[in-house]
Write a protein that holds these residues in place. Structure first.
Motif, PDB file in Angstrom:
ATOM      1  N   SER A 102      29.980  44.414 -14.694  1.00  0.00           N
ATOM      2  CA  SER A 102      29.509  45.310 -15.744  1.00  0.00           C
ATOM      3  C   SER A 102      27.986  45.412 -15.750  1.00  0.00           C
ATOM      4  O   SER A 102      27.283  44.425 -15.551  1.00  0.00           O
ATOM      5  N   LYS A 103      27.507  46.607 -16.020  1.00  0.00           N
ATOM      6  CA  LYS A 103      26.056  46.803 -16.182  1.00  0.00           C
ATOM      7  C   LYS A 103      25.638  46.553 -17.635  1.00  0.00           C
ATOM      8  O   LYS A 103      24.460  46.497 -17.940  1.00  0.00           O
ATOM      9  N   LEU A 104      26.620  46.415 -18.515  1.00  0.00           N
ATOM     10  CA  LEU A 104      26.362  46.084 -19.916  1.00  0.00           C
ATOM     11  C   LEU A 104      25.943  44.617 -19.989  1.00  0.00           C
ATOM     12  O   LEU A 104      26.641  43.735 -19.499  1.00  0.00           O
ATOM     13  N   LYS A 105      24.787  44.354 -20.554  1.00  0.00           N
ATOM     14  CA  LYS A 105      24.265  42.989 -20.706  1.00  0.00           C
ATOM     15  C   LYS A 105      24.049  42.702 -22.185  1.00  0.00           C
ATOM     16  O   LYS A 105      23.607  43.566 -22.942  1.00  0.00           O
ATOM     17  N   ILE A 106      24.312  41.473 -22.582  1.00  0.00           N
ATOM     18  CA  ILE A 106      24.261  41.103 -23.999  1.00  0.00           C
ATOM     19  C   ILE A 106      22.967  40.374 -24.351  1.00  0.00           C
ATOM     20  O   ILE A 106      22.459  40.505 -25.445  1.00  0.00           O
ATOM     21  N   ASN A 107      22.444  39.574 -23.449  1.00  0.00           N
ATOM     22  CA  ASN A 107      21.250  38.756 -23.700  1.00  0.00           C
ATOM     23  C   ASN A 107      21.457  37.879 -24.937  1.00  0.00           C
ATOM     24  O   ASN A 107      20.859  38.079 -25.982  1.00  0.00           O
ATOM     25  N   LEU A 108      22.322  36.904 -24.785  1.00  0.00           N
ATOM     26  CA  LEU A 108      22.762  36.005 -25.844  1.00  0.00           C
ATOM     27  C   LEU A 108      21.925  34.728 -25.852  1.00  0.00           C
ATOM     28  O   LEU A 108      21.606  34.190 -24.794  1.00  0.00           O
ATOM     29  N   ALA A 109      21.579  34.238 -27.042  1.00  0.00           N
ATOM     30  CA  ALA A 109      20.831  32.984 -27.158  1.00  0.00           C
ATOM     31  C   ALA A 109      21.144  32.307 -28.486  1.00  0.00           C
ATOM     32  O   ALA A 109      21.522  32.966 -29.456  1.00  0.00           O
ATOM     33  N   VAL A 110      21.002  30.986 -28.521  1.00  0.00           N
ATOM     34  CA  VAL A 110      21.023  30.223 -29.780  1.00  0.00           C
ATOM     35  C   VAL A 110      19.624  29.657 -29.963  1.00  0.00           C
ATOM     36  O   VAL A 110      18.859  29.558 -29.003  1.00  0.00           O
ATOM     37  N   ASP A 111      19.288  29.297 -31.191  1.00  0.00           N
ATOM     38  CA  ASP A 111      17.916  28.886 -31.474  1.00  0.00           C
ATOM     39  C   ASP A 111      17.559  27.484 -30.993  1.00  0.00           C
ATOM     40  O   ASP A 111      16.380  27.134 -30.949  1.00  0.00           O
ATOM     41  N   LYS A 112      18.545  26.647 -30.615  1.00  0.00           N
ATOM     42  CA  LYS A 112      18.274  25.297 -30.128  1.00  0.00           C
ATOM     43  C   LYS A 112      19.276  24.940 -29.029  1.00  0.00           C
ATOM     44  O   LYS A 112      20.342  25.538 -28.936  1.00  0.00           O
ATOM     45  N   GLU A 113      18.946  23.925 -28.272  1.00  0.00           N
ATOM     46  CA  GLU A 113      19.880  23.408 -27.270  1.00  0.00           C
ATOM     47  C   GLU A 113      20.710  22.254 -27.823  1.00  0.00           C
ATOM     48  O   GLU A 113      21.760  21.935 -27.298  1.00  0.00           O
ATOM     49  N   LYS A 114      20.208  21.619 -28.902  1.00  0.00           N
ATOM     50  CA  LYS A 114      20.886  20.463 -29.481  1.00  0.00           C
ATOM     51  C   LYS A 114      20.821  20.547 -31.000  1.00  0.00           C
ATOM     52  O   LYS A 114      19.775  20.828 -31.567  1.00  0.00           O
ATOM     53  N   TYR A 115      21.978  20.304 -31.627  1.00  0.00           N
ATOM     54  CA  TYR A 115      22.081  20.288 -33.085  1.00  0.00           C
ATOM     55  C   TYR A 115      22.634  18.935 -33.494  1.00  0.00           C
ATOM     56  O   TYR A 115      23.380  18.306 -32.762  1.00  0.00           O
ATOM     57  N   TYR A 116      22.260  18.499 -34.716  1.00  0.00           N
ATOM     58  CA  TYR A 116      22.686  17.198 -35.184  1.00  0.00           C
ATOM     59  C   TYR A 116      23.637  17.331 -36.365  1.00  0.00           C
ATOM     60  O   TYR A 116      23.448  18.168 -37.240  1.00  0.00           O
ATOM     61  N   ILE A 117      24.646  16.465 -36.358  1.00  0.00           N
ATOM     62  CA  ILE A 117      25.606  16.401 -37.456  1.00  0.00           C
ATOM     63  C   ILE A 117      25.026  15.450 -38.486  1.00  0.00           C
ATOM     64  O   ILE A 117      24.837  14.272 -38.211  1.00  0.00           O
ATOM     65  N   ARG A 118      24.723  15.958 -39.631  1.00  0.00           N
ATOM     66  CA  ARG A 118      24.220  15.122 -40.722  1.00  0.00           C
ATOM     67  C   ARG A 118      25.192  15.267 -41.880  1.00  0.00           C
ATOM     68  O   ARG A 118      25.419  16.384 -42.352  1.00  0.00           O
ATOM     69  N   GLU A 119      25.749  14.169 -42.302  1.00  0.00           N
ATOM     70  CA  GLU A 119      26.748  14.215 -43.366  1.00  0.00           C
ATOM     71  C   GLU A 119      26.182  14.896 -44.602  1.00  0.00           C
ATOM     72  O   GLU A 119      25.126  14.522 -45.105  1.00  0.00           O
ATOM     73  N   GLY A 120      26.860  15.926 -45.056  1.00  0.00           N
ATOM     74  CA  GLY A 120      26.435  16.656 -46.241  1.00  0.00           C
ATOM     75  C   GLY A 120      25.319  17.654 -45.985  1.00  0.00           C
ATOM     76  O   GLY A 120      24.960  18.417 -46.869  1.00  0.00           O
ATOM     77  N   ASN A 121      24.741  17.658 -44.789  1.00  0.00           N
ATOM     78  CA  ASN A 121      23.642  18.567 -44.488  1.00  0.00           C
ATOM     79  C   ASN A 121      23.678  18.961 -43.001  1.00  0.00           C
ATOM     80  O   ASN A 121      22.790  18.612 -42.238  1.00  0.00           O
ATOM     81  N   PRO A 122      24.723  19.685 -42.593  1.00  0.00           N
ATOM     82  CA  PRO A 122      24.822  20.063 -41.178  1.00  0.00           C
ATOM     83  C   PRO A 122      23.736  21.071 -40.795  1.00  0.00           C
ATOM     84  O   PRO A 122      23.238  21.810 -41.639  1.00  0.00           O
ATOM     85  N   GLU A 123      23.378  21.070 -39.520  1.00  0.00           N
ATOM     86  CA  GLU A 123      22.363  22.020 -39.044  1.00  0.00           C
ATOM     87  C   GLU A 123      22.944  23.424 -38.946  1.00  0.00           C
ATOM     88  O   GLU A 123      24.123  23.600 -38.650  1.00  0.00           O
ATOM     89  N   LYS A 124      22.070  24.371 -39.184  1.00  0.00           N
ATOM     90  CA  LYS A 124      22.447  25.778 -39.112  1.00  0.00           C
ATOM     91  C   LYS A 124      22.114  26.323 -37.731  1.00  0.00           C
ATOM     92  O   LYS A 124      21.088  25.981 -37.154  1.00  0.00           O
ATOM     93  N   VAL A 125      23.004  27.172 -37.212  1.00  0.00           N
ATOM     94  CA  VAL A 125      22.824  27.776 -35.906  1.00  0.00           C
ATOM     95  C   VAL A 125      22.498  29.256 -36.105  1.00  0.00           C
ATOM     96  O   VAL A 125      23.159  29.942 -36.884  1.00  0.00           O
ATOM     97  N   THR A 126      21.489  29.734 -35.406  1.00  0.00           N
ATOM     98  CA  THR A 126      21.173  31.158 -35.386  1.00  0.00           C
ATOM     99  C   THR A 126      21.461  31.665 -33.980  1.00  0.00           C
ATOM    100  O   THR A 126      20.990  31.095 -33.000  1.00  0.00           O
ATOM    101  N   VAL A 127      22.254  32.719 -33.905  1.00  0.00           N
ATOM    102  CA  VAL A 127      22.620  33.321 -32.625  1.00  0.00           C
ATOM    103  C   VAL A 127      21.923  34.674 -32.540  1.00  0.00           C
ATOM    104  O   VAL A 127      21.897  35.430 -33.513  1.00  0.00           O
ATOM    105  N   THR A 128      21.348  34.973 -31.376  1.00  0.00           N
ATOM    106  CA  THR A 128      20.663  36.244 -31.163  1.00  0.00           C
ATOM    107  C   THR A 128      21.322  37.000 -30.021  1.00  0.00           C
ATOM    108  O   THR A 128      21.650  36.400 -28.991  1.00  0.00           O
ATOM    109  N   VAL A 129      21.540  38.295 -30.238  1.00  0.00           N
ATOM    110  CA  VAL A 129      22.008  39.184 -29.181  1.00  0.00           C
ATOM    111  C   VAL A 129      21.025  40.339 -29.070  1.00  0.00           C
ATOM    112  O   VAL A 129      20.404  40.735 -30.057  1.00  0.00           O
ATOM    113  N   ASN A 130      20.882  40.861 -27.867  1.00  0.00           N
ATOM    114  CA  ASN A 130      20.000  41.991 -27.621  1.00  0.00           C
ATOM    115  C   ASN A 130      20.608  42.801 -26.473  1.00  0.00           C
ATOM    116  O   ASN A 130      20.188  42.677 -25.319  1.00  0.00           O
TER     117      ASN A 130
END
Length: 188
Positions: free
Chosen positions: A36-64
């Motif tokens: 396909s010539k259709l490209k999405i250009n997908l990314a997340v804001d970090k490579e590593k996220y941490y599980i914190r009880e009661g306060n999990p990390e938020k993930v931001t996903v970007t497409v272009n």
């Protein structure tokens, strides 16, 4: 001896189901269209996220995307659960214009929300599927009807079958996929 045979039969049944489930997850992760010539250009804001009880990390996903398309984002969790993170109950309009850098969650959501990591620790991935026509997940019952993020655990095979069946009938220039992986860890 009868008890051992029943236990062995039950173990074989459980293992068989787990192997089928793993196969479906792997098949979804490997779903791609390299022509396909259709490209999405997908990314997340970090490579590593941490599980914190009661306060999990938020993930931001970007497409272009490089072309107008409908974007579907599926998270393949370290727990083996598949969650459709976009479109969702806060943002149901998933049409993205060519060259439009779009973040999920976006500022245009009906109300503020977050996509959070919960674990268990391990590798997770976001699979983006871009199509020129809509795909409907409505016919598959999610594990949680009322939650804004629909997840699938017991019927993952149906998600894969719907997606691949829908994409197989489309010309190759009508869809594309892209994946990004990230780590989920316990804090140090």
């Amino acid at each position: 001896v009868d008890f051992i045979n029943k236990a062995a039969g039950k173990l074989a049944e459980l293992l068989s189901e787990e192997i089928r489930y793993s196969y479906v997850l792997k098949s979804l992760a490997q779903l791609e269209n390299t022509q396909s010539k259709l490209k999405i250009n997908l990314a997340v804001d970090k490579e590593k996220y941490y599980i914190r009880e009661g306060n999990p990390e938020k993930v931001t996903v970007t497409v272009n995307p490089n072309s107008d398309c409908y974007i579907y984002l599926v998270n393949i969790g370290s727990s083996g659960t598949i969650t459709v993170i976009f479109p969702n109950g806060y943002e149901d309009k998933n049409f993205v214009k060519a060259g439009q850098k779009f973040e999920i969650p976006s500022a245009n959501a009906a109300e503020p929300y977050a996509f959070e990591v919960w674990g268990p620790p391990g590798e997770e991935s976001v699979k983006a599927i871009a199509t020129r026509e809509k795909i409907s997940f409505e016919m598959i019952n999610p594990g949680n009807r009322d939650d804004p993020f629909k997840y699938y655990k017991d019927n993952v095979r149906e998600v894969l079958n719907l997606t691949t069946r829908d994409l197989r009938v489309k010309p190759l220039n009508q869809w594309a996929t892209e994946s990004v992986t990230y780590q989920v860890s316990n804090p140090k």
